[in-house]
Design a protein around this motif. Sequence first.
Motif, PDB file in Angstrom:
ATOM      1  N   ILE A  60       0.844  -1.205   0.000  1.00  0.00           N
ATOM      2  CA  ILE A  60       0.000   0.000   0.000  1.00  0.00           C
ATOM      3  C   ILE A  60       0.875   1.251   0.000  1.00  0.00           C
ATOM      4  CG2 ILE A  60      -1.507   1.380   1.490  1.00  0.00           C
ATOM      5  CD1 ILE A  60      -3.064  -0.599  -0.132  1.00  0.00           C
ATOM      6  N   GLU A  61       1.977   1.209   0.756  1.00  0.00           N
ATOM      7  CA  GLU A  61       2.894   2.351   0.788  1.00  0.00           C
ATOM      8  C   GLU A  61       3.580   2.534  -0.559  1.00  0.00           C
ATOM      9  OE1 GLU A  61       3.350   4.755   3.077  1.00  0.00           O
ATOM     10  OE2 GLU A  61       1.581   3.799   3.923  1.00  0.00           O
ATOM     11  N   LYS A  64       0.932   4.040  -2.832  1.00  0.00           N
ATOM     12  CA  LYS A  64       0.698   5.439  -2.450  1.00  0.00           C
ATOM     13  C   LYS A  64       1.851   6.334  -2.912  1.00  0.00           C
ATOM     14  CE  LYS A  64      -0.401   8.220   1.651  1.00  0.00           C
ATOM     15  NZ  LYS A  64      -0.618   8.164   3.118  1.00  0.00           N
ATOM     16  N   THR A  65       3.087   5.877  -2.687  1.00  0.00           N
ATOM     17  CA  THR A  65       4.263   6.660  -3.076  1.00  0.00           C
ATOM     18  C   THR A  65       4.345   6.813  -4.589  1.00  0.00           C
ATOM     19  OG1 THR A  65       5.476   5.880  -1.127  1.00  0.00           O
ATOM     20  CG2 THR A  65       6.777   6.810  -2.933  1.00  0.00           C
ATOM     21  N   ARG A  67       1.968   6.832  -6.785  1.00  0.00           N
ATOM     22  CA  ARG A  67       0.975   7.782  -7.296  1.00  0.00           C
ATOM     23  C   ARG A  67       1.278   9.210  -6.845  1.00  0.00           C
ATOM     24  NH1 ARG A  67       0.732   4.525 -11.000  1.00  0.00           N
ATOM     25  NH2 ARG A  67      -0.973   3.028 -11.119  1.00  0.00           N
ATOM     26  N   GLN A  68       1.813   9.382  -5.632  1.00  0.00           N
ATOM     27  CA  GLN A  68       2.208  10.719  -5.190  1.00  0.00           C
ATOM     28  C   GLN A  68       3.307  11.292  -6.077  1.00  0.00           C
ATOM     29  OE1 GLN A  68       3.231  10.026  -1.074  1.00  0.00           O
ATOM     30  NE2 GLN A  68       1.201  10.625  -0.336  1.00  0.00           N
ATOM     31  N   LYS A  89      -9.673   0.692  -0.696  1.00  0.00           N
ATOM     32  CA  LYS A  89      -8.478   1.464  -0.355  1.00  0.00           C
ATOM     33  C   LYS A  89      -7.444   1.387  -1.475  1.00  0.00           C
ATOM     34  CE  LYS A  89      -5.040   2.095   3.309  1.00  0.00           C
ATOM     35  NZ  LYS A  89      -4.557   1.608   4.636  1.00  0.00           N
ATOM     36  N   LEU A  93      -6.282   4.494  -3.928  1.00  0.00           N
ATOM     37  CA  LEU A  93      -4.898   4.969  -3.907  1.00  0.00           C
ATOM     38  C   LEU A  93      -4.243   4.914  -5.282  1.00  0.00           C
ATOM     39  CD1 LEU A  93      -3.564   3.523  -0.522  1.00  0.00           C
ATOM     40  CD2 LEU A  93      -3.896   5.926  -1.129  1.00  0.00           C
TER      41      LEU A  93
END
Length: 218
Positions: A60-61, A64-65, A67-68, A89, A93
């Motif tokens: 998940i991290e 998330k990273t 896509r950020q 979730k 994300l």
Amino acid sequence: MRLLLIEDDSQLASALSLALRSEGFAVDHLNRGRQGLSALQAKQADMAILDLGLPDMDGIEILKTARQQRLGIPILVLTARDSTADKIKGLDLGADDYLAKPFEVEELLARIRVIARRLGTSDDARVKIGDVVLDTLAHKILVEGEQLALSRREYMLAKALMENAGRIQSREQLETRLYEWGEEVASNAIEVHIHHLRKKLPQGFIQTIRGVGYTVNK
């Protein structure tokens, strides 16, 4: 298409890599999350298959990273976390798809094809250039309606050139599409594949741009 498989289950990763390669994909496998994130940031794969339960960094991290940092690579999440909340979730994300374990390989392949059609290099499953037709769904190439007998790498090479028709592809770019990390590549490998392809395709279909690379006209 070059796939990045980020999965720490060695048995599953081995079986998946074998199945994906049999479908004509090049597969790079990593079993650690931080390695996987670095590979995503290097932008060398066309699509990633991401497990969430990784030992050093949660998937998940990674998602998330990625896509950020606006990494546009399609990511298909493949995980044992099968609750509706987990799926929501992951998709929220930025996952392009979410497949829970256990799963059927045929379903995974179908989902990869859907993502490839939607986000891949070609806007359509069929690319037609003159009398030559590339059918990415059936993994075949036809000339005047007759299917060519091609090796996996010959097909991948022709696909790379046809999907980028009008653009020159360097030898290094083509090697990246055909070979996996750490795989030994002969210095004349691309030239040999081009030679064999030219025997099967119409005369003049593949053009050599001396000192630069290869191309096919639109």
